[in-house]
Design an enzyme around this catalytic site. Structure first.
Site, PDB file in Angstrom:
ATOM      1  CE  LYS A  15      -0.371  -0.482   5.010  1.00  0.00           C
ATOM      2  NZ  LYS A  15      -1.150  -1.113   6.106  1.00  0.00           N
ATOM      3  CE1 TYR A  56      10.938  31.599   7.804  1.00  0.00           C
ATOM      4  CE2 TYR A  56      11.182  29.241   7.386  1.00  0.00           C
ATOM      5  CZ  TYR A  56      10.922  30.523   6.935  1.00  0.00           C
ATOM      6  OH  TYR A  56      10.653  30.718   5.613  1.00  0.00           O
TER       7      TYR A  56
HETATM    8  C1  LIG Z   1      -0.281  -2.053   6.794  1.00  0.00           C
HETATM    9  C2  LIG Z   1      -0.805  -3.359   7.239  1.00  0.00           C
HETATM   10  C3  LIG Z   1       0.035  -4.472   7.371  1.00  0.00           C
HETATM   11  C4  LIG Z   1       1.551  -4.364   7.253  1.00  0.00           C
HETATM   12  O1  LIG Z   1       2.084  -3.978   8.481  1.00  0.00           O
HETATM   13  P1  LIG Z   1       3.683  -3.902   8.732  1.00  0.00           P
HETATM   14  O2  LIG Z   1       3.789  -3.572  10.169  1.00  0.00           O
HETATM   15  O3  LIG Z   1       4.206  -2.812   7.853  1.00  0.00           O
HETATM   16  O4  LIG Z   1       4.226  -5.242   8.373  1.00  0.00           O
HETATM   17  C5  LIG Z   1      -0.535  -5.705   7.636  1.00  0.00           C
HETATM   18  N1  LIG Z   1      -1.873  -5.826   7.800  1.00  0.00           N
HETATM   19  C6  LIG Z   1      -2.716  -4.777   7.729  1.00  0.00           C
HETATM   20  C7  LIG Z   1      -4.165  -4.974   7.931  1.00  0.00           C
HETATM   21  C8  LIG Z   1      -2.214  -3.516   7.453  1.00  0.00           C
HETATM   22  O5  LIG Z   1      -3.041  -2.463   7.412  1.00  0.00           O
END
Ligand SMILES: *Cc1c(COP(=O)(O)O)cnc(C)c1O
Length: 365
Positions: free
Chosen positions: A30, A249
């Site tokens: 993702k 800043y």
């Molecule tokens: C993002 C996600 C993962 C992956 O998690 P990691 O900690 O990056 O391995 C697995 N399952 C679900 C449902 C997620 O949303």
């Protein structure tokens, strides 16, 4: 320059897969594969033997389908009423997260759509997934799933990155209880960290993201994963400073003594978080150089007073993330986790993918 080592991704896939006996290792890609580039990452993982991929939504799923004609693609956020045709056309497997999504997908299947789906039960994270009351409703009325082929029943752990946390065992039990009420199907519970909690968390299908991209499964233990990214930025300008000057800043950093400040062309617009102001660090020629002053949108100022003058010159590459300074260390300085550092990596960085399967189409030089 953001260098992404695809051979390290492949090595991490092998390392995690080697921890499993029987379970298949699926990859979570993702958010553009955690900002590392969906296409090169997905091709590398597929070439490593991965056949199950997870994305957040249908748009990501369609982009992935164009790259991987045959593999299973799960869409974690579930089906959307206005995208059902896309799910079927691109053979995306929705994760059904509540009874409304079950009804939506079952209706779509009865109307002639594709049938596969995953069912997500909430075993204690209280985010997505059927709560126990909805699992019970489904157990009482299994016809709600009529026509739907269950690719798997899944759940997600809240505290997998804390190995001793009692919530892990509680969720394991709650997941088993939910599965017992549902039609038989493969099971998926583990994210990256949960792989390292032990075999009882592996089930049939693992959903690993961060570990494949080099993030430490546990904050409190040495990181077994190979580093995947290296981020370097050249010094733009070096300034001699002395008290009572201030830097950046808000004049938040007051120079106490004679020294030198180097400015690099990275800022919060690139995902170098403003919370790193006066807290973060980088490396120059092997020397730690602290961030001084506030992080600007496009610039960061570093105290290079301790670095030999010949090394701290315009054009010299500063290691923002690399062997001296891991993603997780930078995350610690920023008060966040490696996942957020990766997914915040900006679009202005020139991404250079190295290694990987030879079939990879040429990258930007
Ligand atoms: C993002 C996600 C993962 C992956 O998690 P990691 O900690 O990056 O391995 C697995 N399952 C679900 C449902 C997620 O949303």
């Amino acid at each position: 320059m953001l260098t992404i080592d695809l051979d390290a991704v492949a090595a991490n896939f092998r390392l995690v897969a080697g921890k499993l006996s029987g379970a298949r290792l699926g990859a979570v890609v993702k958010a553009d594969a955690y900002s590392l580039g969906l296409e090169p990452i997905a091709r590398t993982l597929a070439a490593s033997g991965c056949a199950d991929f997870f994305v957040a939504d249908a748009t990501e799923g369609m982009a992935l389908r164009a790259l991987l004609p045959a593999d299973r693609i799960f869409v974690l956020n579930g089906p959307a009423a206005d995208a059902l045709a896309e799910f079927s056309a691109h053979r995306l497997i929705p994760v059904l997260n509540d009874l409304a999504q079950v009804a939506l997908w079952a209706g779509h299947v009865r109307a002639g759509g594709t049938g596969q789906a995953a069912l997500h039960v909430d075993s204690g994270i209280t985010r997505l997934g059927l709560p126990p009351s909805e699992v019970d409703a489904l157990a009482r009325e299994p016809e709600r799933l009529a026509g739907v082929a269950l690719a798997c029943v899944m759940s997600h752990l809240a505290c997998a990155d804390e190995p001793g946390h009692p919530a892990n065992l509680r969720q394991l039990e709650s997941f088993a209880a939910a599965r017992a009420k549902l039609p038989p199907a493969e099971a998926s519970l583990a994210n990256s960290a949960a792989v390292f909690l032990g075999r009882q968390y592996h089930f049939d299908l693992v959903r690993a993201g961060g570990a494949l991209y080099g993030l430490a499964p546990f904050e409190t233990r040495p990181n077994p994963m190979a580093a995947v990214i290296r981020l370097e930025a050249p010094i733009l300008q070096v300034r001699d400073v002395d008290s009572p000057m201030t830097v950046g800043y808000g004049a938040s950093y007051r120079v106490a003594q004679r020294g030198r400040i180097a400015t690099i062309p990275i800022g919060y617009a690139d995902g170098f978080m403003r919370s790193l102001s006066n807290r973060g660090s980088a490396f120059l020629g092997g020397y730690r150089v602290p961030v001084v002053g506030r992080v600007s949108m496009d610039l960061v100022t570093l105290d290079v007073s301790e670095v030999p003058a010949a090394l701290a010159v315009p054009g010299a590459p500063v290691e923002v993330i690399g062997p001296n300074h891991t993603v997780d260390e930078l995350a610690g300085e920023a008060g966040t986790i490696g996942h957020e550092i990766l997914t915040s990596l900006g679009h202005r960085y020139v991404r250079r993918h190295v290694g990987g399967p030879h079939s990879l189409p040429g990258d930007r030089p």
